[in-house]
Structure formats: C-alpha cells, structure tokens
Design a protein around this motif. Structure first.
Motif, PDB file in Angstrom:
ATOM      1  N   GLY A 741      -2.124  35.575   2.124  1.00 19.41           N
ATOM      2  CA  GLY A 741      -1.834  36.992   1.956  1.00 19.41           C
ATOM      3  C   GLY A 741      -3.000  37.862   2.384  1.00 19.41           C
ATOM      4  O   GLY A 741      -4.098  37.385   2.676  1.00 19.41           O
ATOM      5  N   ASP A 742      -2.762  39.153   2.410  1.00 16.00           N
ATOM      6  CA  ASP A 742      -3.790  40.121   2.776  1.00 16.00           C
ATOM      7  C   ASP A 742      -4.789  40.232   1.623  1.00 16.00           C
ATOM      8  O   ASP A 742      -4.400  40.524   0.494  1.00 16.00           O
ATOM      9  CB  ASP A 742      -3.134  41.476   3.035  1.00 16.00           C
ATOM     10  CG  ASP A 742      -4.093  42.473   3.674  1.00 16.00           C
ATOM     11  OD1 ASP A 742      -5.313  42.342   3.472  1.00 16.00           O
ATOM     12  OD2 ASP A 742      -3.619  43.394   4.360  1.00 16.00           O
ATOM     13  N   PRO A 743      -6.077  39.984   1.863  1.00 15.15           N
ATOM     14  CA  PRO A 743      -7.054  40.078   0.765  1.00 15.15           C
ATOM     15  C   PRO A 743      -7.200  41.480   0.207  1.00 15.15           C
ATOM     16  O   PRO A 743      -7.742  41.661  -0.889  1.00 15.15           O
ATOM     17  CB  PRO A 743      -8.360  39.591   1.412  1.00 15.15           C
ATOM     18  CG  PRO A 743      -8.161  39.790   2.870  1.00 15.15           C
ATOM     19  CD  PRO A 743      -6.701  39.580   3.132  1.00 15.15           C
ATOM     20  N   GLN A 744      -6.695  42.480   0.949  1.00 12.96           N
ATOM     21  CA  GLN A 744      -6.704  43.849   0.440  1.00 12.96           C
ATOM     22  C   GLN A 744      -5.501  44.135  -0.448  1.00 12.96           C
ATOM     23  O   GLN A 744      -5.375  45.222  -1.008  1.00 12.96           O
ATOM     24  CB  GLN A 744      -6.703  44.834   1.612  1.00 12.96           C
ATOM     25  CG  GLN A 744      -7.997  44.841   2.404  1.00 12.96           C
ATOM     26  CD  GLN A 744      -9.115  45.486   1.628  1.00 12.96           C
ATOM     27  OE1 GLN A 744      -9.112  46.686   1.369  1.00 12.96           O
ATOM     28  NE2 GLN A 744     -10.095  44.686   1.218  1.00 12.96           N
ATOM     29  N   GLY A 745      -4.596  43.166  -0.559  1.00 15.42           N
ATOM     30  CA  GLY A 745      -3.388  43.360  -1.339  1.00 15.42           C
ATOM     31  C   GLY A 745      -2.252  43.827  -0.456  1.00 15.42           C
ATOM     32  O   GLY A 745      -2.436  44.180   0.712  1.00 15.42           O
ATOM     33  N   VAL A 763      -7.653  33.400   2.057  1.00 14.98           N
ATOM     34  CA  VAL A 763      -8.757  32.446   2.168  1.00 14.98           C
ATOM     35  C   VAL A 763      -9.959  33.055   2.875  1.00 14.98           C
ATOM     36  O   VAL A 763     -10.998  32.405   2.996  1.00 14.98           O
ATOM     37  CB  VAL A 763      -8.313  31.164   2.897  1.00 14.98           C
ATOM     38  CG1 VAL A 763      -7.224  30.456   2.112  1.00 14.98           C
ATOM     39  CG2 VAL A 763      -7.849  31.457   4.320  1.00 14.98           C
ATOM     40  N   ALA A 764      -9.842  34.285   3.350  1.00 15.63           N
ATOM     41  CA  ALA A 764     -10.941  34.963   4.040  1.00 15.63           C
ATOM     42  C   ALA A 764     -10.899  36.435   3.684  1.00 15.63           C
ATOM     43  O   ALA A 764      -9.932  36.929   3.087  1.00 15.63           O
ATOM     44  CB  ALA A 764     -10.833  34.769   5.553  1.00 15.63           C
ATOM     45  N   ALA A 765     -11.952  37.150   4.065  1.00 14.39           N
ATOM     46  CA  ALA A 765     -12.110  38.537   3.650  1.00 14.39           C
ATOM     47  C   ALA A 765     -11.183  39.494   4.379  1.00 14.39           C
ATOM     48  O   ALA A 765     -10.963  40.615   3.913  1.00 14.39           O
ATOM     49  CB  ALA A 765     -13.563  38.978   3.861  1.00 14.39           C
ATOM     50  N   THR A 766     -10.647  39.073   5.517  1.00 13.96           N
ATOM     51  CA  THR A 766      -9.817  39.973   6.307  1.00 13.96           C
ATOM     52  C   THR A 766      -8.510  39.296   6.673  1.00 13.96           C
ATOM     53  O   THR A 766      -8.420  38.069   6.746  1.00 13.96           O
ATOM     54  CB  THR A 766     -10.548  40.408   7.591  1.00 13.96           C
ATOM     55  OG1 THR A 766     -10.878  39.258   8.361  1.00 13.96           O
ATOM     56  CG2 THR A 766     -11.813  41.178   7.253  1.00 13.96           C
TER      57      THR A 766
END
Length: 994
Positions: A741-745, A763-766
């Motif tokens: 999923g999007d780490p920003q929600g 699994v990553a920041a972006t």
C-alpha cells in the motif's frame, strides 16, 4: 524459432543485436556444434521443460531503436512538471556536483560493479564506502556505521528489530514506542514489520515522557516531522533508565549544526543521505544509513566495510563480519537487507569529500538561514508558526487557508506541504534562494523581511535564543580525516575518482560471470534518461497532476511486466529483491488471515532456493521448513510429500526459485505447485532467475501465485557495486488487494494507470520505491521487444551450456537437467580437486583475478563450488577467454597434484599477484614472475593488476576497524600529514604497497 533468428526490424537490429553478444550465425553455429544440436530451437526444446513453455509470443509493442526510445521517454518526461520542491518530509532538492554526477552516477566503472565480495578487485568502491561509513559515524557521533541501507523508513524498521534483538533484558511482550513526530511513512513501514512479527508498537508524544508499560526501545526524530528541533537528552535518559534502547532518525545535514544523537545518549541513529547530492528521483534510489554505539556492531544489519591487511601486510579493505549476511544465515538471519544502495552511498560520500566539513556547515547554515527568514517574515506578519526551534522546516498555521496557500505557491512554481486544512509546511534546502523565499512569503500573503539570509552564518546558536537552545548547538568536530579536508578543486576530485575506479574490476572492463546475479550490459541509452531533471527533480509526494509522465511510464512498465510474468498485477514499490520477497510473502500472509487461516504460517523452502528466501519468510512471520533436493538437483518429491503431510493445516506457502540456484529447470514444477495448492498453500516463485524464462515461460501461468523480479538482474538496471536494486512483486488476481500500500495512506487519486488502491503493507517510504531507475528497465524492454527479449533468454541458455560443455572435462558440472543441459548458469564442482590437491574454490576465484576476471559466485549454493553465469551480453570471444583461463588454472592444479609445486608455494594459493609483488627485488616463489602475472600471452596487453594481494579476512574480523584509518606520515614517507596527496586511505594503501 530457429538457428536463423527471425528477421529483425530495423529498430530491433539496432539494439538487440548490440545487446546480445552472440549475435552472428557463425558464432552460434560454433557453440551449437560443441553441444551437438542442429539449431537453437532444438537446444531450447531439450533444456526447457515442455510443461512450462508458453504457447503465445509475448504481446509487447514493436521494438524501438535507441533514438526512438529516448524520444518516447522525452515524451513521458515532458508530461511531468518540475517545480521548486519545498515539501520536505525527508526528501530535499540538492545540487549534485557535476564532477560527481558525470564520474560516479553516470560512469560505468562505478555503476556496473558488483557487490564487493571479492575485495582484492574492489578496493576503490570499498574505500568510497568506508568514506561513507566514516562520514555517518562522525556526523552521528556513533562509532560504527554500515555501508548503507535501502531507504530511511525501512532503515528505521531495521533499527527497531535491532533494538529488540539487542535488548535481552526486555520482556518478550515489551513494546516499541514511536514518537508522534516521526514521518508518517516511517511509522507505516515500522507498523508493517511489527504486525508481521507480532510485537506491539505504540505512537506517543514523547515530549511528555514515556508511556506506561514495558518498553524495549523508542524511536525519536531530529528534526521531527513538524520541523521541531528538541533537546532529547531527558527522554533518552528516561528510556535508558527504563531499560529501553533508543534510536534517533536524524538529518545528517542538520547534524553539522546540532548536537548529534551519539552525544545525547542514543544507541542507534538512522536516516537518509539523499540530500548529500543525490537527486530526488521521485522517491529513490537513495542511500539510507544506520549507525550504532560500541557493542552493537555485530547486530548491525546490512553490509559493513572494514580495514584488514593483505598477505604482504599492506592495509586493505574488505566487507567485515560477512557471516551476518542473510544468504549465509538463511532462516537464522536477522535482516533481509540484501541489495544496499552502494552507488548512491558512494555519491553521498563523495559529496562530503568534495565539500568537506566547512562546506557542509555552510550549506546547512544557508539552509537554516532561509528557513529563519521565512519564519521571521511569518511571525512579523502575525502568522503563527508551530515551533520556534527548527532547522529547515517551518509549519505555519493558516486556519482554513492551507489549500489556498498551496495553490498560490504552486502557481508561483513552488510545492509546499499540505499538513492539514489549517497547516502548511515549508522546507528549505541548499537550492533555496532569496527569490524562492520571496515567492513563498507572497503565497502566504506576507511581506518578506529584507534581511540578508547570510547574516549570522556561523553564529547559529548565538543568535537563536528564541529559536534554538544553546544546549543543542554542536561544538564537537567532525570529518577530521584528510579524505574530507584536502580535496577541494575539481582536478583533485576527478583524479581521486579515477584512482579509485582504476583499482576495481567492473563490467566495463571484463565479463563478470556471477551465477544468480546476471551481470549483463547496462546500455548507455538506457542509463541516459535517469539524470534528466524532469525525472530526477520530482518529489515523491508532489501532486498527481505534476507527475503524469512518471505515472504513465510506471503504469506502462507494470503492464509489460504483467505480460512477461503472466500475473494479474505488479507493484514496483519494493526497492530490492529482498524487499520484493518480503512484500510477496506479506501478501500471502494477509490473504490467509483474511480467510480465517491464521494458523497457516509454515513456509516450505527447497534447499535449492535462493539464499535470501528463508530470511524473508522469517521476517514475514513464517516458520521455515527445508525441503530436500535429489542428487540430481530437483525437489525431492518424497520429502515434499512428507513435509506437506506434516504441515498440511499450517502450510502457508512454498518458495521455489525457478530455475533453481542449482542451475536446472525442475521438470515437475507444475506438479509441485498443484500439490501445495491442494494442501491450501500458496506458491511463491522466486524470480531471481527470470533471465532464463523471459519469452519462454511465465511463472504466473505454470502455478505461481506470486513472484518477485530483480530489475537489477533480468531487466538491465545496473548493480552499482551493491545497489540500486528494484524488486517488483507480481501477483495473481486473488492477491491483488494485498500488494504494498501507499505509505502515505489511502489517497484520493487512483494508482498508476488507474489501478485501485491496495490494502497491503508498505515496505518502502514511497509508493513507487526507487522510481528513479525505472526508465532503465522501461527502455530495455522497449528496445528489445518481444523477439529480442526471447532471443536474450535463448542466448543466455546457449552460452551457459557452451561453458558447461567446454569445461566439463576439466571441472565437473554439479547439476544438470534433461540430456545433461543446464539453464542460464552452471555449477563447477571443485570438491574432488580440492581433496586431491588442497586447492579450494576460493583459490581459483583469486587466481582468476590474475587473468583479469571477476570470479564466479563462490561457495553458493554449494560449498566448494563456483557458479558461472555468462548472461546474453557476452560475445563468444569473451566467453572463450574465460574458458581459456579456467583451463589454464586446471593445468596449475594438475601441477600441484603432480608435485611440481607445494600448495602453499603455488600460484593459486598466492594469488592474486599485485604489481608491487611481481616487481619486488624479493622473489622466492618456485614459479616465475611471468607465470604469476602473465599466465596467458594475451594478458600482456591491457593487463589488470589488483592493488593488493589476498586479504586476510580473519584478521579484519578480529580487529574490527570500520572507519577511515589514521594516516602515519612516517610509514608513508611523507613529512606533512595534511599533504594533499594524503587525500584518502586509498592513497595510504597505495603508498604502503610501494
């Protein structure tokens, strides 16, 4: 398909024939004759099991030529909108010094190198990585730093796991507490790791103290998500008193001015080095870092460069403590960090070398001065700022006006961060100018204070009673090694980079025949676009209407990978193969949980699987059970049946590497998949060896539910000395909801190409991981086309089988499939020769250096062997050169067996032979200098001499030194230790060698 390939289009002829080394009919005929096949079609039919073959040709657009694909990529780039990026949130605009961009990022001597497991031919990049470690250790004030991590958020997650491992006094149920002022993407990635492993994570405002309960570790951030810079000494002390360890996510540039984590009592520091000259790249690749206090170095994940000595006593660099690596420890591994970000770490380290401590401080002071001007302008106009103590980020309260301000700034060419409807974030960086500050002030509706932003530079603490506590002003020195204090001119920098690259063997010099690593051509046309500002200058959280080109390119690359793999969908978020494995296993786990099968946690892994699989399974919360292989290398059907029966109700998945790391196609792979499915499990097909399948078979069509790919193997993204990598995860229809999923929600806009949002664990920041290198794989697939990709696979099989056939009489081939054929790699078995002569596979690997070759994969997957993969890029002449070298080495082994040399006095055990050894006045070896240096006549032209002799690994582990060693001017024969010739530890090594 036939020996005479289909007539290529003009475009395909321009690129595929240049990419594929064995492109002439005469060369193919020579190789096929040696194998005893009429044509290539007959060879492929014999080697690849009919049960997995694809009936349809790949449905891909017609192949493009180099200029055509560059024009197409220009079109994508033009649909991106480049603005001044002041969104921040861990990503900053930066100036990459042109000398570093051209001579590191764009230089094949650096980007085509492999992970430095053979240190004698990696001294240049090892020194650069040691510079990186020294830079991080100095700035964080923690003594040991590793050689880079994948990104800041996953590094923070690794730090949490490290704290849980190292804090043996904490209760098993102890929680990890995250400060509420962490970046949201970091919180999301850590939560995903914690959920998989079943430990509690609590988010709390740690400025108010620790919450109740047992705590194993806490994570702070400096500066915080809100920009706040705080004295964290008290909360760190409280955590230590409560028995918790402490990690600080720290901005390295800020640490040139503020007290570093180590001096405040932290155990661990993590963060990104992106703002040290690495472009935004729409989110990556960026080198993260992880540093620890004394006593935690052996728990450190990732790679660690150490200082040792060679056989002649010369100081030399090597990877230290390699037994921690996941492919060695497998299910006992503590991390699944496989690909690091070596190329980007080198870039960041050279940025520090180029600017030096004074230059970094000036950049930091200028960055802060511009933020201070913005804050002062807002305050003077009555606009509330959230925190009065900050470094580069100011949050402004604009009740109900955030969207209006964001829009006004965008119209002025500036991207700001929308925190919420009432708050706007503004982050400055080294590219910020007075004009940009004025534009921001105008967007906020305030006049800019006309103060000189250079005022007060150098008195950051003295002027800032209202902005920064004097307790936070850094007084300790950093970057004191001459490496960081002597190189200032471009001439010096250029020569330093050249000296380091000349010490290495990369793909620009020689074939790198590493099995399972696919070191193929990374064409210049593929590499060129990644530096274009329209790709490199885009912030990962920029508005969707500014990233149309990026999203279209990503969506099209996803569609082509779906076609190649036969799956229903793909995510490009994982920024390494290990992360792709992890993401795929998390998808399987979430699938079982949603079906009420929480008990399904057993992962079957054949002994022939890729070495990272077991570590990924454990970190995804699964229990590993190994399935045996037969003597011929296939999965043992009886052991598989027994393991399925034993774990039927708990079976979550099987991980199959296909073809296996034994270099063979399991003919019964469909049956294996069916048996696992019948027991309720899912099938994970590791795509590390997809180089042997593209165009011939699709894992999503012969039984796979999920696969990861390695774009840095099969799809031409270069290894870069151990990163960047991209490990996309492809899944069947029923697993689509569980893609990362999007780490920003969840966001309002759909995914790339209109794909729906997913609920999977980030699994990553972006959202798109290391997007900056995706144009490489896009260009590769576009220029190869369907027929070119298939030809590449066929040629990889032809070349590997040719090597196996030519060397079989000299070195037995350990495993083979139908009619004695291998896949795209073969394993040469030296164990009987070792028993007869004492010569080890490592001796052969080191002796190959004297022949100008990087060694094949050593001792994996079977100890005492060498795994060889020529790839499709190598021409017959280079393949013959490798075969000639191996036959010559076999002759030297025979001389030992015959008693001409004692093992310890042989050219094999004394290899490699640096120039300093060969020209020394002392030569006591029973073989000649000529045999040492020029074992073949052709080596008299363009001979590569390693800078050091064989390195003593055990000495380096016993005497762990992981930062730039001090230079001894007396030993070096120099009177002034600040002499510009002492630019680096490598110069010291060179002088010692003389």
């Amino acid at each position: 398909m036939s020996d005479t390939f289909p007539a290529p289009t003009l475009a395909e002829g321009r690129f595929a024939d240049r990419h594929i080394g064995v492109s002439s009919a005469d060369d193919r005929r020579t190789m096929l004759d040696a194998l005893g096949y009429r044509d290539l079609e007959e060879l492929i039919d014999a080697a690849v099991p009919a049960g997995i073959r694809s009936a349809q040709r790949l449905d891909l657009p017609a192949a493009l030529g180099e200029e055509e694909v560059l024009a197409e990529l220009r079109g994508y780039a033009a649909r991106n909108i480049v603005k001044t990026q002041m969104i921040g949130q861990g990503f900053s605009a930066t100036h990459t010094p042109p000398v570093i961009r051209r001579n590191v990022l764009e230089n094949p001597a650096w980007y085509t190198a492999y992970t430095p497991y053979q240190p004698e031919i990696s001294q240049g990049r090892l020194e650069a990585l040691l510079n990186f470690q020294t830079m991080v250790a100095d700035l964080t004030a923690l003594p040991v730093a590793n050689a880079s991590m994948l990104d800041e958020s996953s590094a923070a997650a690794e730090a949490v796991l490290l704290m849980r491992r190292a804090n043996r006094g904490a209760a098993p149920t102890a929680k990890t507490v995250l400060d509420a002022d962490l970046f949201p993407q970091t919180v999301a990635v850590i939560r995903g790791r914690a959920e998989a492993l079943g430990f509690e994570v609590e988010v709390a405002d740690l400025s108010r103290g620790l919450p109740e309960g047992d705590v194993s570790g806490i994570v702070l951030q400096q500066p915080g998500n809100s920009g706040r810079v705080a004295d964290q000494t008290a909360i760190i002390a409280e955590a230590r008193d409560r028995g918790a360890l402490v990690t600080v996510v720290a901005d390295l540039l800020a640490l040139t001015l503020i007290v570093p984590p180590g001096e405040q009592g932290a155990d661990v520091a993590v963060g990104s080095t992106q703002r040290f000259g690495v472009p935004l790249f729409f989110g990556g690749p960026h080198a993260a870092y992880l540093a620890v206090r004394q006593g935690l170095e052996r728990a450190l994940p990732g790679r660690l460069v150490g200082v040792s000595k060679d056989a002649r006593g010369v100081p030399a660099y090597r990877l230290a403590l390699q037994t921690r690596e996941q492919h060695i420890r497998r299910e006992k591994a503590t991390s699944n960090i496989c690909t690091a970000q070596a190329l980007l770490a080198v870039t960041a380290s050279m940025y520090a070398v180029y600017h030096g401590p004074e230059g970094l401080r000036r950049i930091a002071e200028r960055t802060h001065a511009h933020a201070r001007t913005i804050a002062a302008s807002l305050t003077d106009a009555g606009v509330e700022i959230v925190h009065e103590s900050f470094f580069d980020t100011v949050w402004a309260r604009v009740p109900g006006r955030a969207d209006e301000v964001i829009s006004a700034a965008a119209d002025a060419g500036v991207n700001l961060r929308r925190v919420d409807a009432d708050t706007v974030g503004i982050s400055t960086d080294e590219t910020t100018t007075d004009e940009i500050v004025a534009a921001v002030a105008e967007a906020l509706g305030v006049p800019v204070l006309r103060t000189d932003p250079e005022d007060g530079i150098g008195t950051y603490g003295a002027q800032s009673d209202a902005l920064l506590s004097s307790a936070l002003v850094r007084t300790s020195d950093y970057l004191t090694h001459p490496t960081f204090r002597t190189i200032r001119s471009e001439t010096q920098m250029l020569r330093y980079l050249r000296r380091l690259s000349d010490r290495d063997l990369a793909l620009d010099r020689t074939m790198i025949p590493l099995g399972s690593c696919t070191m193929k051509l990374n064409s210049t046309a593929e590499m060129e676009p990644i530096s274009w500002p329209e790709f490199a200058g885009i912030h990962p959280y920029a508005p969707a209407d500014q990233t149309v080109g990026w999203r279209e390119l990503i969506a099209e690359l996803e569609r082509r990978l779906v076609e190649i793999t036969g799956y229903a969908g793909v995510s490009l978020q994982p920024n390494a193969g290990s992360q792709g494995e992890y993401a795929g296993l998390l998808a399987i786990r979430r699938y079982h949980l949603d079906r009420g099968d929480a008990q399904r946690d057993v992962c079957l892994i054949p002994a022939s699987a890729h070495g990272t699989n077991a570590a990924s399974a454990v970190l995804a919360g699964m229990r590993v059970t190994v399935v045996a292989n037969t003597e011929t290398g296939e999965i043992d059907p009886d052991d598989l049946a027994a393991k399925i029966a034993e774990h039927r109700d708990a079976l979550a998945a099987i991980m199959i590497t296909y073809p296996s790391t034994y270099g063979v196609y399991d003919a019964d792979v469909r049956e294996v998949c069916e048996k696992v499915h019948a027991a309720g499990g899912q099938v994970y097909i590791d795509g590390a060896n997809m180089n042997a399948l593209v165009g011939l078979a699709r894992p999503g069509r012969f039984g796979g539910d999920v696969s990861h790919l390695n774009l840095h193997k099969t799809f031409a993204i270069p290894h870069g000395g151990g990163g960047p990598g991209v490990g996309p995860v492809a899944v069947a229809e029923h697993l689509l909801p569980y893609l990362p999923g999007d780490p920003q929600g969840p966001s309002a806009d759909a995914g790339a190409g209109g794909a729906p949002e997913t609920a999977g664990v980030p699994v990553a920041a972006t959202r798109f991981g290391s997007a900056g290198v995706l144009p490489i794989s896009y260009a590769y697939i576009a220029m190869m086309g369907a027929d070119g990709l298939t030809r590449a696979t066929e040629t990889a099989l032809l070349s590997a089988n040719y090597i196996a056939a030519r060397l079989r009489d000299h070195f037995p081939v350990l495993f083979s499939g139908n009619r004695g054929l291998v896949a795209h790699e073969c394993i040469l078995d030296l164990r009987e020769l070792t028993a007869a002569s004492g010569v080890t596979a490592e001796d052969v690997a080191k002796r190959l250096i004297d022949f100008g070759f990087h060694a094949p994969t050593l001792a994996f997957p079977v100890a005492g062997t060498l795994m060889v993969e020529p790839t499709e890029s190598e021409d017959l002449g280079e393949i013959e050169r490798f075969i000639e070298a191996m036959i010559a080495i076999r002759g030297e082994i025979d001389e030992i067996v015959a008693g001409r040399f004692a093992l310890e006095d042989s050219p094999l055990r004394n290899a490699p032979h640096p120039a300093a050894a060969v020209v020394s006045d002392e030569w006591s070896a029973p073989y000649s200098r000529e045999q040492a240096a020029f074992p073949l006549a052709r080596l008299r032209v363009d001979k590569y001499f390693p800078p050091v002799a064989r390195i003593d690994s055990a000495f380096g582990d016993r005497n762990l030194v992981c930062a730039c060693p001090p230079l001894d001017p007396e030993v070096l024969g120099l009177s002034d230790p600040t002499d510009t010739e002492l630019a680096s530890g490598a110069v010291a090594t060179e002088a010692f060698g003389e």
